[in-house]
Design an enzyme around this catalytic site. Structure first.
Site, PDB file in Angstrom:
ATOM      1  N   ILE A 513      54.826  41.590  40.116  1.00 33.14           N
ATOM      2  CA  ILE A 513      53.836  41.161  41.108  1.00 33.14           C
ATOM      3  C   ILE A 513      52.417  41.264  40.582  1.00 33.14           C
ATOM      4  O   ILE A 513      51.465  40.928  41.261  1.00 33.14           O
ATOM      5  CB  ILE A 513      53.964  41.949  42.436  1.00 33.14           C
ATOM      6  CG1 ILE A 513      53.947  43.463  42.172  1.00 33.14           C
ATOM      7  CG2 ILE A 513      55.226  41.547  43.177  1.00 33.14           C
ATOM      8  CD1 ILE A 513      53.907  44.293  43.443  1.00 33.14           C
ATOM      9  N   VAL A 521      53.052  45.337  36.849  1.00 34.42           N
ATOM     10  CA  VAL A 521      53.419  45.959  38.121  1.00 34.42           C
ATOM     11  C   VAL A 521      54.611  45.196  38.700  1.00 34.42           C
ATOM     12  O   VAL A 521      54.608  43.959  38.706  1.00 34.42           O
ATOM     13  CB  VAL A 521      52.249  45.918  39.122  1.00 34.42           C
ATOM     14  CG1 VAL A 521      52.637  46.642  40.413  1.00 34.42           C
ATOM     15  CG2 VAL A 521      51.005  46.551  38.531  1.00 34.42           C
ATOM     16  N   ASP A 632      35.194  50.699  41.749  1.00 31.22           N
ATOM     17  CA  ASP A 632      35.653  49.311  41.728  1.00 31.22           C
ATOM     18  C   ASP A 632      36.071  48.881  43.132  1.00 31.22           C
ATOM     19  O   ASP A 632      37.139  48.324  43.330  1.00 31.22           O
ATOM     20  CB  ASP A 632      36.800  49.158  40.717  1.00 31.22           C
ATOM     21  CG  ASP A 632      36.972  47.709  40.267  1.00 31.22           C
ATOM     22  OD1 ASP A 632      36.061  46.890  40.523  1.00 31.22           O
ATOM     23  OD2 ASP A 632      38.024  47.401  39.686  1.00 31.22           O
TER      24      ASP A 632
END
Ligand SMILES: *[C@@H]1O[C@H](CO)[C@@H](O)[C@H](O)[C@H]1NC(C)=O
Ligand SMILES: *[C@@H]1O[C@H](CO)[C@@H](O)[C@H](O)[C@H]1NC(C)=O
Ligand SMILES: *[C@@H]1O[C@H](CO)[C@@H](O)[C@H](O)[C@H]1NC(C)=O
Ligand SMILES: *[C@@H]1O[C@H](CO)[C@@H](O)[C@H](O)[C@H]1NC(C)=O
Ligand SMILES: *[C@@H]1O[C@H](CO)[C@@H](O)[C@H](O)[C@H]1NC(C)=O
Ligand SMILES: *[C@@H]1O[C@H](CO)[C@@H](O)[C@H](O)[C@H]1NC(C)=O
Ligand SMILES: *[C@@H]1O[C@H](CO)[C@@H](O)[C@H](O)[C@H]1NC(C)=O
Ligand SMILES: *[C@@H]1O[C@H](CO)[C@@H](O)[C@H](O)[C@H]1NC(C)=O
Ligand SMILES: *[C@@H]1O[C@H](CO)[C@@H](O)[C@H](O)[C@H]1NC(C)=O
Length: 852
Positions: A513, A521, A632
């Site tokens: 994904i 991932v 972030d």
């Protein structure tokens, strides 16, 4: 004459009377203004006349083929026409001879690095000498401007050149091999020979009792000239020498408590011969930065500025002071210490005592050596209240920093090294120059690198810092004793590689994904099909070592919060480094805002998501054991679970915040995602929690407007969401840019409040931004306003028979304005504590007394 001008007249008369002992400003004996490359004389914006055509008067002996005139191919709106429009392009050695009277002179060189007759000045490298001093060596105006912070379009280099015997100031330009030189303007202005302490002994910082004689053959380069706590003073408002005094904000190391006083209506008393009126304009002495009224806090902290400099030179510091506090009436009441580069410059400075009275300006000079071995090319100035003082406080009105020439007469430093710095995010994508390309790359890299949903990368120093902590010592000793031993299972679950392979069908692409520099991932199913998880498989060749992998697990398994994506477990079998997290079925917030096919989120759901994410960040900032800065924050790092509950993810770039209260930031190389990076973090590379607040403000605008933070190709004012939304907010037109999917869903009051919060988050200066806890409050308040308005509409629409049914909630509506205003006032209070306080004239009269 109206009453106001009468008062002004009265004050200025008073001012004349008070300063009658001192001479007026300074009348320059030499002023030469040369508009290089221009074909006709012209007047600059400050009203001065610039001479054209240098070929006749000041440089008659040069080879006519050595130079030619050219105009800049484009004129940046921030750059003045005179003298920047035209330039003299120099192809081989070229000399100007300016007749002047004896004495030190200001020499100002004006550069506008642009393209001239197809010559790109990014390829221009050259040297400049003046009366034997090397001012610049293989200099690139273009690189210099790129490294400046904030970056200007043009550049003025200012020098002080002593001219004693020959009554001639000889300035020579010499291009580096296979290059060319250029110059847009040359300015020469005389100065009083006593102004910058020629011939006097100046304390040499770092050698106890050391003195340094500034001999009359030393040339200076102005590095910084600041009107501390005040606004920029333009050259025409100087005391006759056309010096520019800049603001100090960009150099101040952020401190919550620094206060600014602007007392322009105060009169001050210049003195002869110590501080004559030409020393500095009155505005320098009537504005200042002071620590503030909390003496307990002041005694624990410093008033600090940081300056980038070149190593291998002596520097002259001139600090300007003027005691303005009304309550200081005698000696030992307002005493502080001065440190330069961590070394004592002077102890127990008592401005009132030294000036022998209030509102009398003084200046103090120091010399410091920054050796070639100096790693940090920074000079740091610290002021700290002295224990003995009645008022524990320190202050500064003005500052000048000069570089002194080396023994061989050189002032030239190397061109700035652009590698470790990254380019500030440009708000106007159209105006980028070709030379900046390479510096944009690190950001692009950061965007790509940070793309992954779950990236965990806590840097090594955290681990080391945490060793001091008792409870983590046990973990760290476990690791150092046997690095490959299994991790503490009480913290999080250990998965076997067989389990992981079964969950992902041996890492089949179908389950992938996401991916990034760290690895891939996968979505996986564990526990016999009962639980869906996200599995991050670190690439064994990625820079992360096993040690860091372990550290991260130890750290992050302790972070548990309903609004943070949680680490479920890990797998370290067979040299694998695998992290397992909760799976978030609704993906990222960004996926639901734009460029998407999914159903748009309702306004209330968006508000709830914002509140959730804000709570997650608040936990990181404040409630976790140590303050953690996410670094972030963006809409693609806010994930949504099956109930659309927000979970902050991707701690890939996170850093531990300041470890103690005296430290207000951590210095780091700028990382983050394009469009979200705090401009102040960019400029100073000082990371604070307020950098996350900025990025979160960008997310708030994304949520409201349903568009990305940057859209290349849009007009200048619309390309950057922050820029655009902010200007709409300030014009009261925020409603015009709201996501069309939200039409009619937002109550005007809620929109106003939401806009206010978002705008405050993206303020340029960190100190003006709210804390995460304030934001949570304000967003909850916004939701209450929205709910109150929704209920009111429901009530109004209800039929008479329904009225009884709704009577309970009508009461709530009636009650809610009161409770929400309570919230409002508490927000105002907590905001005040985190903002810079600005006092103007009469509002500060309590503390400072009136000018009469
Ligand atoms: C400067 O020149 C003006 C006009 O010539 C004169 O009024 C003033 O007194 C001079 N100031 C000084 C400090 O010499
Ligand atoms: C330009 O100004 C200089 C000095 O003020 C003067 O000598 C010269 O004659 C002027 N030139 C023109 C073309 O007006
Ligand atoms: C300048 O260049 C031209 C042609 O490029 C040449 O004819 C002339 O001699 C040169 N002048 C000098 C002084 O070198
Ligand atoms: C530069 O521009 C001015 C007008 O702005 C013009 O008079 C002059 O001729 C131009 N110079 C050159 C070298 O093209
Ligand atoms: C001048 O500086 C540039 C860039 O820093 C460098 O590439 C070049 O070699 C230097 N030239 C000389 C002559 O030092
Ligand atoms: C420069 O300093 C030297 C020695 O300190 C002194 O003899 C000389 O007169 C000074 N020159 C001027 C022009 O002030
Ligand atoms: C000054 O002290 C600070 C903090 O104590 C330290 O980070 C910095 O490196 C020191 N600077 C110098 C030049 O010694
Ligand atoms: C203040 O600055 C001095 C000198 O740089 C330093 O030694 C001291 O630790 C600083 N104090 C605080 C609280 O930052
Ligand atoms: C600056 O250069 C001059 C001339 O080379 C020299 O006499 C003087 O000592 C130098 N100043 C310093 C501080 O080294």
């Amino acid at each position: 004459m109206n009453p106001l001008s009468l008062i002004t007249f009265h004050i200025s008369l008073l001012h004349v009377l008070l300063s009658s002992a001192a001479a007026a400003g300074y009348n320059a004996t030499d002023i030469i203004l040369l508009d290089c490359g221009a074909t006709s004389n012209s007047t600059s914006q400050d009203g001065r006349n610039w001479e054209a055509d240098p070929h006749s008067k000041y440089c008659p002996f040069n080879d006519p083929n050595a130079s030619f005139s050219s105009n800049a191919s484009r004129q940046d709106p921030s750059v003045l026409q005179v003298p920047y429009h035209s330039a003299l392009i120099i192809r081989s050695k070229f000399t100007f001879k300016f007749p002047v009277l004896p004495g030190p002179k200001f020499l100002r060189l004006y550069f506008y690095p642009e393209t001239y007759s197809d010559l790109d000045t990014t390829t221009s490298f050259f040297s400049v000498t003046a009366n034997g001093y090397t001012l610049l060596n293989n200099f690139s105006a273009s690189l210099t401007v790129l490294a400046m912070d904030p970056r200007p379009a043009s550049l003025i280099k200012e020098y002080v050149i002593p001219v004693w015997d020959n009554q001639m100031l000889i300035v020579t330009f010499a291009p580096s091999p296979a290059s060319f030189a250029f110059i847009n303007g040359i300015e020469i202005v005389s100065m009083p020979s006593v102004l910058y302490a020629y011939g006097s002994e100046i304390p040499l910082v770092s050698i106890e009792g050391g003195r340094f004689t500034l001999d009359n053959t030393t040339a200076l380069e102005t590095m910084y000239r600041l009107n501390v706590g005040g606004k920029q003073i333009e050259n025409k408002d100087d005391t006759g020498m056309y010096r520019t005094w800049r603001q100090d904000d960009d150099y101040l190391v952020a401190s919550k408590w620094v206060t600014v006083y602007k007392l322009s209506s105060f009169s001050i008393q210049y003195t002869e011969p110590d501080t004559p009126e030409y020393t500095a304009p009155k505005e320098v002495y009537t504005t200042l930065r002071i620590m503030g009224s909390d003496s307990w806090f002041n005694l624990k902290s410093n008033l600090t500025w940081n300056f980038a400099i070149d190593a291998g030179f002596y520097y002259l510091f001139r600090l300007h002071f003027c005691e303005l506090l009304a309550q200081v009436t005698k000696r030992n009441q307002h005493v502080f210490n001065i440190f330069i580069n961590n070394q004592t410059a002077e102890k127990q400075v008592d401005v009132f005592y030294e000036a022998q009275g209030p509102r009398i300006p003084i200046h103090k000079d120091y010399i410091v050596l920054v050796g070639n071995e100096a790693q940090a090319k920074e000079l740091r100035l610290d002021l700290h209240p002295d224990q003995s003082s009645t008022y524990a406080d320190a202050f500064l009105n003005g500052l000048e920093i000069f570089k002194l020439n080396q023994t061989a007469g050189s002032l030239a430093g190397p061109n700035p090294d652009l590698v470790p710095r990254t380019q500030p995010p440009k708000l106007q994508p159209g105006s980028r120059k070709s030379g900046e390309k390479s510096t944009i790359l690190p950001i692009v890299g950061a965007i790509l690198g940070g793309f992954a949903l779950f990236s965990l990368l806590l840097i090594f120093f955290i681990f080391q810092r945490r060793r001091k902590q008792k409870d983590s010592r046990s973990f760290s000793s476990k690791f150092s004793a046997n690095k490959t031993s299994s991790l503490p299972s009480d913290l999080c679950r250990h998965f076997s590689i067989a389990e992981i392979k079964a969950a992902t069908q041996d890492f089949h692409d179908r389950f992938m994904i996401g991916s990034g520099g760290f690895g891939n991932v996968y979505k996986g199913i564990i526990d016999g099909g009962t639980t869906v998880v996200a599995i991050k498989r670190l690439n064994p060749s990625s820079r992360q070592g096993a040690h860091e992998f372990h550290t991260e697990i130890t750290m992050l398994s302790k972070l548990r919060h309903i609004h943070l994506v949680s680490l479920m477990g890990y797998c370290d079998d067979q040299g694998e480094m695998i992290l397992v997290y909760d799976y978030m079925p609704h993906g990222t917030l960004r996926d639901h805002l734009y460029n998407t096919k999914s159903q748009p989120l309702s306004w209330k759901r968006r508000l709830e998501i914002c509140i959730g994410a804000a709570r997650g960040l608040q936990y990181l900032h404040r409630e976790a054991k140590y303050s953690i800065i996410h670094r972030d924050v963006k809409s693609s790092n806010i994930l949504l679970d099956e109930n659309y509950m927000a979970k902050v993810s991707d701690f890939g770039l996170s850093k531990l915040g300041p470890m103690s209260t005296s430290q207000t930031h951590v210095s780091t190389v700028v990382k983050g995602s394009f469009g979200y990076v705090d401009p102040e973090y960019y400029r100073r590379q000082h990371l604070t929690e307020k950098s996350d607040v900025y990025s979160f403000g960008v997310v708030l605008f994304e949520v409201l407007c349903g568009r990305p933070p940057m859209i290349q190709g849009l007009s200048k004012e619309k390309a950057s969401l922050v820029h655009w939304a902010r200007s709409c907010y300030l014009k009261g037109k925020l409603d015009q840019i709201v996501d069309r999917n939200l039409t009619d869903q937002i109550a005007p009051m809620a929109l106003q409040k939401f806009g206010e919060v978002a705008e405050r988050c993206v303020r340029d200066q960190g100190v003006e931004r709210p804390m995460m806890s304030d934001i949570v409050w304000a967003l909850e308040f916004t939701l209450q306003l929205q709910e109150a308005a929704d209920k009111e509409i429901n009530d109004r629409n209800a039929t008479t028979t329904d009225e009884e049914l709704f009577s309970g909630s009508s009461k709530n509506v009636a009650k809610s304005p009161k409770s929400t205003s309570d919230i409002a006032s508490s927000i105002a209070i907590s905001d005040q504590s985190s903002g810079t306080k600005i006092s103007e004239g009469d509002t500060s009269s309590l503390l400072l007394g009136n000018d009469n």
